[in-house]
Design a protein around this motif. Structure first.
Motif, PDB file in Angstrom:
ATOM      1  N   VAL A  90       0.831  -1.209   0.000  1.00 15.96           N
ATOM      2  CA  VAL A  90       0.000   0.000   0.000  1.00 15.96           C
ATOM      3  C   VAL A  90       0.862   1.256   0.000  1.00 15.96           C
ATOM      4  O   VAL A  90       0.551   2.239  -0.683  1.00 15.96           O
ATOM      5  N   ARG A 103      -9.174   2.125   5.335  1.00 16.80           N
ATOM      6  CA  ARG A 103     -10.418   1.694   4.699  1.00 16.80           C
ATOM      7  C   ARG A 103     -10.349   0.235   4.260  1.00 16.80           C
ATOM      8  O   ARG A 103     -11.376  -0.462   4.247  1.00 16.80           O
ATOM      9  N   GLN A 104      -9.160  -0.215   3.910  1.00  7.26           N
ATOM     10  CA  GLN A 104      -9.011  -1.639   3.621  1.00  7.26           C
ATOM     11  C   GLN A 104      -9.272  -2.477   4.870  1.00  7.26           C
ATOM     12  O   GLN A 104      -9.905  -3.534   4.796  1.00  7.26           O
TER      13      GLN A 104
END
Length: 223
Positions: A90, A103-104
């Motif tokens: 990420v 949010r993941q």
């Protein structure tokens, strides 16, 4: 974007902050390993505490199968390791990794609720299933905070010249194009210097402007 993608795909990636243009330094491998160890230890401790607290709050769940350490520990270790592998990825694909990773974590936690809801549907005790769902939330919180605070990303340290190159420009140095009177000059595409206009009193109709814009080579002007 490093390669040309369909506009719809690029729009979707931008929406979730996937831009492949991180301007921060990547977390060190040692810090990622330390964060992984902290996330594993913290998650297992949180699960153990909840598994022991569940029967205290809900006596009917005493002896519940999924409250055994061997049962929840295996799934906890797998989930934490997957999250810790995802964090460096990420940080490389997004300029706002914490925004995306948070949010993941929420999305994956919601997905992990589905098996709990399924066993609830199949007749498992509601109190016990609620404790299992709280375990998922605890794991997500512990793992997220361990990664973003221990294996944190830092703003990239670039020199002025490197920052200009990153932005698609060219860094200027005062001694590159200095006429000896305190005026800087930048090198345009045609190879001749042009006034940098750094100084607040610079006038557009400067009498020397035509001289410096003449077609003669720069070396001749300094004679």
């Amino acid at each position: 974007m490093p390669t040309q993608l369909p506009e719809s795909v690029e729009r979707a990636l931008r929406l979730v902050k996937v831009d492949f243009e991180p301007e921060h330094e990547q977390p060190a491998a040692g810090l990622v390993l330390a964060a992984t160890a902290a996330a594993l230890a913290g998650s297992l401790l949180a699960d153990t505490a909840l598994a022991r607290l569940g029967p205290v709050m809900f006596p009917a769940t005493r002896g519940y199968t999924h409250f055994r350490f061997s049962d929840y520990a295996k799934l906890t270790v797998i989930g934490v390791i997957v999250a810790c592998v995802a964090w460096p990825i990420v940080t490389r694909i997004s300029s706002e990794p914490r925004w995306l990773f948070f949010r993941q974590a929420i999305a994956i936690t919601l997905v992990l609720f589905l098996p709990d809801l399924y066993i609830l549907y199949k007749g498992q005790p509601g109190d016990a299933v609620a404790v299992l769902m709280v375990m998922h939330v605890a794991i997500a919180l512990v793992t997220y905070n361990a990664l973003v605070h221990i294996a944190k990303v830092h703003p990239a340290t670039r020199s002025p010249r490197r920052r200009a190159a990153h932005a698609g420009g060219r860094a200027r140095r005062r001694d590159d194009w200095d006429d000896g009177y305190g005026q800087d000059y930048t090198e345009p595409a045609h190879g001749y210097p042009e006034p940098a206009r750094r100084y607040p009193g610079y006038e557009q109709d400067d009498p020397y402007e035509d001289y410096f814009r003449s077609a003669s080579p720069y070396e001749d002007r300094r004679r």
